[in-house]
Scaffold this active site. Structure first.
Site, short mmCIF file in Angstrom:
data_model
loop_
_atom_site.label_atom_id
_atom_site.label_comp_id
_atom_site.label_asym_id
_atom_site.label_seq_id
_atom_site.Cartn_x
_atom_site.Cartn_y
_atom_site.Cartn_z
N GLU A 103 0.85 -1.19 0.00
CA GLU A 103 0.00 0.00 0.00
C GLU A 103 0.89 1.25 0.00
OE1 GLU A 103 -2.46 1.53 -0.84
OE2 GLU A 103 -4.10 1.27 0.60
N ASP A 104 0.37 2.32 -0.57
CA ASP A 104 1.14 3.57 -0.61
C ASP A 104 1.15 4.28 0.74
OD1 ASP A 104 -1.57 4.18 -0.76
OD2 ASP A 104 -1.43 5.30 -2.64
N ASP A 107 -3.84 5.73 6.39
CA ASP A 107 -4.37 6.97 6.93
C ASP A 107 -5.34 6.60 8.05
OD1 ASP A 107 -4.74 9.91 6.39
OD2 ASP A 107 -6.76 9.30 5.86
N PHE A 156 -1.48 16.37 3.84
CA PHE A 156 -1.85 15.68 2.61
C PHE A 156 -0.67 15.70 1.65
CE2 PHE A 156 -3.84 14.63 -1.36
CZ PHE A 156 -4.67 13.58 -0.97
N ARG A 169 0.99 12.06 -9.41
CA ARG A 169 1.56 10.73 -9.16
C ARG A 169 2.98 10.62 -9.69
NH1 ARG A 169 -2.68 7.40 -7.50
NH2 ARG A 169 -4.68 7.66 -8.54
#
Ligand code: IMP
Ligand code: MG
Length: 183
Positions: A103-104, A107, A156, A169
């Site tokens: 996973e990136d 959160d 963010f 990206r």
């Protein structure tokens, strides 16, 4: 033609290219040590994790296969809801396999909690999670994450696969997005 330079939306570089390489090397070293050469299936969560997964897999020394899942997070905003919807499921039968979810960023933890449960119900040999980034302050749902690249503050971020509204990206670093872009 309007030419918008992508770097101008970045407030601050949080993790530069050199630090990314260092993070990848240390994650891969731990994973290589833990699996003792046993085959591993990487479950890459589209789309954000593709850049990280491509870099990580080339550092892994056991036999590796990959497959993809995509979840949708209801809307294009900057936080996720408590539900997940599987937009694309695996082609691979995970039964009896060592599964590593790639996973990136974690959160709220909602997505990974649900995914881990779902994959576990398919009877793999093991399921672990490897995330490039972790925002611990934002956690709502408890989930065990075995491999964390870097913990970051509650900001963010975009780049290195991560997006805001499908943009940024392709930045080669992790940067904090200017608030003016999304407020
Ligand atoms: P969670 O279910 O709240 O843990 O959501 C994780 C997902 O939210 C990630 O896979 C990203 O798609 C998205 N996300 C959370 N924080 C960020 C961020 O700072 N930048 C970009 N995407 C983010
Ligand atoms: Mg994502």
């Amino acid at each position: 033609m309007i030419c918008k330079e992508i770097h101008q939306d970045i407030e601050q570089v949080l993790i530069d290219e050199q630090e990314i390489v260092y993070t990848l090397d240390s994650l891969a070293a731990r994973i290589n040590r833990d699996y003792h050469g046993e085959p591993l299936l990487l479950v890459v969560i589209l789309k954000g994790s593709m850049v990280f997964a491509a870099d990580l897999m080339r550092r892994l020394e056991m036999p590796v296969s990959i497959d993809f899942m995509q979840t949708s997070s209801y809307g294009s905003g900057s936080s996720s809801s408590g539900f997940i919807n599987i937009k694309r499921d695996l082609e691979t039968d995970v039964r009896g396999k060592n599964v590593l979810i790639v996973e990136d960023i974690i959160d709220s933890g909602n997505t990974l909690h649900k995914l881990k449960e779902l994959l576990r119900s398919r009877k793999p040999k093991s399921v672990k999670i490897c995330t490039f980034l972790d925002k611990p302050e934002r956690r709502v749902t408890d989930v065990e994450v075995e491999y964390v690249g870097r913990q970051i503050p509650d900001e963010f971020v975009v780049g290195y696969g991560l997006d805001y509204n499908e943009q940024h990206r392709n930045l080669p670093y992790i940067g904090i997005l200017k608030r003016s872009v999304y407020e």
